[in-house]
Design an enzyme around this catalytic site. Structure first.
Site, mmCIF file in Angstrom:
data_model
loop_
_atom_site.group_PDB
_atom_site.id
_atom_site.type_symbol
_atom_site.label_atom_id
_atom_site.label_comp_id
_atom_site.label_asym_id
_atom_site.label_seq_id
_atom_site.Cartn_x
_atom_site.Cartn_y
_atom_site.Cartn_z
ATOM 1 N N HIS A 89 -8.986 -7.567 1.090
ATOM 2 C CA HIS A 89 -8.076 -6.424 1.252
ATOM 3 C C HIS A 89 -6.847 -6.876 2.045
ATOM 4 C CE1 HIS A 89 -10.380 -2.601 0.153
ATOM 5 N NE2 HIS A 89 -10.952 -3.606 -0.458
ATOM 6 N N GLU A 90 -5.723 -6.257 1.747
ATOM 7 C CA GLU A 90 -4.431 -6.556 2.389
ATOM 8 C C GLU A 90 -3.961 -7.994 2.145
ATOM 9 O OE1 GLU A 90 -6.378 -3.294 3.981
ATOM 10 O OE2 GLU A 90 -6.899 -5.191 4.906
ATOM 11 N N GLU A 101 0.833 -1.203 0.000
ATOM 12 C CA GLU A 101 0.000 0.000 0.000
ATOM 13 C C GLU A 101 0.869 1.256 0.000
ATOM 14 O OE1 GLU A 101 -3.324 -0.265 2.629
ATOM 15 O OE2 GLU A 101 -3.703 -2.355 2.110
ATOM 16 N N GLU A 103 -8.391 4.802 -0.195
ATOM 17 C CA GLU A 103 -8.349 5.141 1.236
ATOM 18 C C GLU A 103 -7.148 6.037 1.572
ATOM 19 O OE1 GLU A 103 -8.327 1.346 3.174
ATOM 20 O OE2 GLU A 103 -6.223 0.972 2.777
ATOM 21 N N GLU A 131 -7.699 -5.893 -2.983
ATOM 22 C CA GLU A 131 -7.076 -4.573 -2.872
ATOM 23 C C GLU A 131 -5.596 -4.762 -3.228
ATOM 24 O OE1 GLU A 131 -6.203 -3.087 0.998
ATOM 25 O OE2 GLU A 131 -7.016 -1.119 0.509
HETATM 26 C C1 NOJ Z 1 -8.269 -1.530 5.494
HETATM 27 C C2 NOJ Z 1 -9.105 -1.661 4.270
HETATM 28 O O1 NOJ Z 1 -8.371 -1.384 3.103
HETATM 29 C C3 NOJ Z 1 -10.278 -0.735 4.419
HETATM 30 O O2 NOJ Z 1 -11.044 -0.732 3.229
HETATM 31 C C4 NOJ Z 1 -11.091 -1.153 5.605
HETATM 32 O O3 NOJ Z 1 -12.107 -0.213 5.790
HETATM 33 C C5 NOJ Z 1 -10.241 -1.204 6.875
HETATM 34 N N1 NOJ Z 1 -9.067 -1.941 6.646
HETATM 35 C C6 NOJ Z 1 -10.991 -1.827 8.034
HETATM 36 O O4 NOJ Z 1 -11.231 -3.164 7.794
HETATM 37 CA CA CA Z 2 -5.957 -1.451 2.813
#
Ligand code: NOJ
Ligand code: CA
Length: 670
Positions: A453-454, A141, A478, A472
């Site tokens: 995500h992650e 990220e 974000e 993601e």
């Molecule tokens: C990181 C994620 O990328 C985001 O979309 C999410 O809202 C937060 N973590 C909480 O889970």
């Molecule tokens: Ca993230």
């Protein structure tokens, strides 16, 4: 492509494109742990088999209706002197590049083995320009850096301090997909395909000789792969073209994955969604329900007696507001984060058991909202934040998925914020890679679509498991609320992160001044409003979010119309203009319709895009609605200046369209 053995029996390969060196002679092999003899040298060629393959297949969703899988194959069976072990190296040569992998056939002298390091080299033919991310076992990220290969070492120093979880492994280690451009105009991309039961590959640069070598992600004990024959490594891919547009259109990554394993795919559908999300990301609202800490612990404290903090986002009334707006404007779903107990202290403290994925906060009426959403013709989208605790998630998975089915959810966004638990493991090691795969396969059993995500960067596995509709695994929108991203980020992502599959980039921000949502957050979204619209076309994904608040869309209803109209699934995609870091223009034809959508994103320099509409059907007249940066638009000082005009076009029409600058003379954006 040329394969040869060195005099000491070390396998090598080399790759050229129209007579130009792409990969100079590079060695292949694997180093084993302990004193075992490694699969590095002393080989003889036992057999070399060639084959040709040419077939077409139809993805369940995609940028195009039909994908051609056409390659020449060379499978070299190698026998190792002294150990009598057999290793197969399989090469697939496409018009667009090369795939190669190691295969370990069933044999009595090689059954279980532990990889200390994979030793696949990619010897570059020059000091290329690269679009790179620092090597990291846990996160991608970040903003990309654009530099010569020889500059990576210096630029990396001191630049990797902003993330506690980041684990730089080398001053010249970078992540894949790595995009490069040579001095004489070749575009080269190195990545991997079908990362299954193996650790994720990074690249470590020998910057004296400009040779990359594979660098696998270690596990908690420093080991890089627990293998059992028969088995294979993932494919290592080298895409090459003298035209950047062809890198974007390249389908090698999918072609090197196994065909779809899900028989009934009727439940897998593209999804356009809104969400109770940007509120928390900007800091306007909270995921948590109470500030009563530390008394809140799952399974111990009864939340109904806790004092609400007054900022909780996932309240019944607020979710209804999103459902109303989203259903009125034809969306498929509403994501709700912070619906379940546990967010009071949700990551960073090595707590194994944070979430149970089942228990709503007292102010979130799950059955009521489920029925309300149903009555409005859309679905709620589930959120499972795991805080990186893969074991806790696996323990709860069946119950959590059954709970989703019982409550009419058919898609889940998962998340892995924080260090992986068990301790010492990384987001990209073999065991954690296996976890993500386990979740996708388990979800398929329940007919659930997954957006992780992650998680590890995708490698085309969505061909095999098309319920993996999003990921993601890169710096998404974000970060625009966490300080801002480089304006040219979105001209790089399709050349890097998206080589492996679609990204849940979450575009659609109309209010760039984050302090309007949260006065104590001074971040700025480094994009014009028109640029946000273009992302729905340039950042291909069957899963697209309109991430901003309903009230911000209400202020710009004419522009919002584009988000409502844009398709999610395509018969054709034509990359019209592309240069990594600078611009991308793509036209896509909606699946089963004659409607085209065209998107252009631009990097730092104001630019005039030259579009020829010769892809349109001959003899037909189309009306183009053009959403563009207004003359006075600037991503920082005047992002909401856009114009909308309608023009008649045919396949003879040409369009010259200006787009605004992404260069910040005060800050610098490189
Ligand atoms: C990181 C994620 O990328 C985001 O979309 C999410 O809202 C937060 N973590 C909480 O889970
Ligand atoms: Ca993230």
């Amino acid at each position: 492509m040329a394969f040869a053995l060195k005099t000491d029996g070390t396998p090598t390969y080399a790759l050229t494109f129209n007579g130009k060196a792409v990969i100079k002679t590079s060695t292949l092999g694997l180093e084993f742990k302990n004193d075992e003899k490694s699969l590095l040298n002393d080989f003889t060629i036992a057999k070399a088999e060639t084959a040709t393959h040419d077939s077409n297949w139809e993805p369940v969703w995609g940028e195009v209706k039909t994908i051609r899988n056409h390659y020449n194959e060379l499978a070299v069976t190698l026998l190792q002197k002294g150990t009598d072990r057999t290793l197969i190296i399989r090469f697939r040569m496409f018009d667009e590049g090369l795939g190669l992998r190691y295969e370990f056939p069933s044999q009595k002298n090689l059954i279980y083995f532990v990889i200390k390091e994979e030793r696949t080299q990619f010897a570059m033919a020059g000091d290329h320009t690269a679009f790179w991310l620092a090597g990291d076992y846990d996160s991608q990220e970040y903003d990309y850096t654009t530099s010569r290969l020889s500059e990576i070492r210096n630029l990396m120093q001191g630049s990797i301090t902003d993330n506690a979880s980041q684990t730089p492994f080398s001053p010249t280690g970078v992540q894949t997909a790595l995009m490069m451009k040579t001095e004489d105009g070749l575009y080269i991309n190195i990545h991997e395909a079908a990362l299954i039961n193996y650790s994720c590959m990074h690249l470590n640069l020998d910057d004296t000789n400009m040779v990359f070598q594979s660098w696998l992600t270690p596990d908690a004990e420093g080991d890089k792969g627990y293998m059992q024959a028969p088995g294979t490594s993932p494919w290592r891919t080298v895409m090459v073209s003298d035209d950047a547009r062809e890198i974007l259109a390249n389908k090698m990554t999918y072609n090197l994955n196994e065909p779809n394993k899900i028989e009934d795919t009727s439940w897998i559908k593209p999804v356009k969604y809104m969400g109770v999300w940007w509120e928390m990301i900007t800091g306007k609202s909270s995921w948590s329900y109470t500030n009563d800490l530390p008394s809140i612990q799952i399974g111990i404290t009864d939340y109904s007696t806790a004092k609400p903090n007054g900022t909780h986002g996932a309240t019944t009334a607020n979710v209804k507001k999103y459902i109303d707006f989203a259903s009125q404007h034809g969306f498929d779903g509403v994501l709700v984060e912070g619906w379940n107990i546990g967010w009071e202290d949700w990551f960073g403290h090595h707590k194994d058991y944070v979430f149970d994925f089942l228990t709503p906060y007292p102010d979130f009426d799950l059955p009521g909202l489920r029925d309300y959403a149903k009555s409005k013709g859309l679905k709620l989208i589930m959120h499972h934040e795991t805080s990186g605790s893969t074991r806790n998630y696996e323990r709860h998975l069946d119950k959590a998925f059954q709970f989703m089915k019982d409550n009419n959810y058919d898609a889940v966004k998962t998340g892995y914020v924080g260090n992986i638990l068990p301790k010492g493991y990384y987001h990209y090691d073999q065991w954690t890679v296996n976890h993500y795969q386990y979740v996708v396969e388990k979800a398929a059993e329940y007919k659930i679509m997954v957006n992780a995500h992650e998680a590890v960067r995708p490698t085309g596995i969505a061909r095999t498991y098309p319920n993996m509709i999003g990921n993601e695994s890169a710096r998404g929108t974000e970060f625009q609320a966490f300080g801002g991203s480089k304006p040219n980020h979105v001209t790089i992502l399709p050349f890097t992160r998206q080589i492996g599959g679609p990204m849940d980039y979450t575009p659609g921000i109309f209010e760039m001044d984050i302090s309007k949502a949260n006065p104590s957050n001074s971040s700025h979204v480094n994009s014009t409003l028109a640029n946000q619209l273009a992302l729905y076309v340039t950042m291909y994904s069957p899963l697209q979010m309109a991430a901003d608040f309903p009230e911000n869309y209400s202020r710009f209803m004419d522009a919002f119309q584009f988000i409502k109209d844009v398709a999610l699934d395509w018969d054709e995609s034509k990359y019209l203009e592309a240069e990594p870091g600078q611009y991308i223009t793509v036209a896509r034809k909606e699946k089963g319709k004659s409607t085209w959508f065209l998107g252009n994103v631009n990097g730092e320099t104001p630019r005039i895009s030259n579009v020829s509409f010769d892809f349109l059907e001959q003899g037909k007249t189309y009306i183009a609605t053009i959403y563009a940066d207004a003359k006075e638009a600037h991503y920082k000082t005047n992002p909401q200046a856009y114009s909308i005009r309608k023009v008649v076009v045919t396949n003879k029409s040409k369009l010259q369209q200006w787009s605004a600058s992404g260069y910040d003379q005060y800050r610098g954006s490189r």
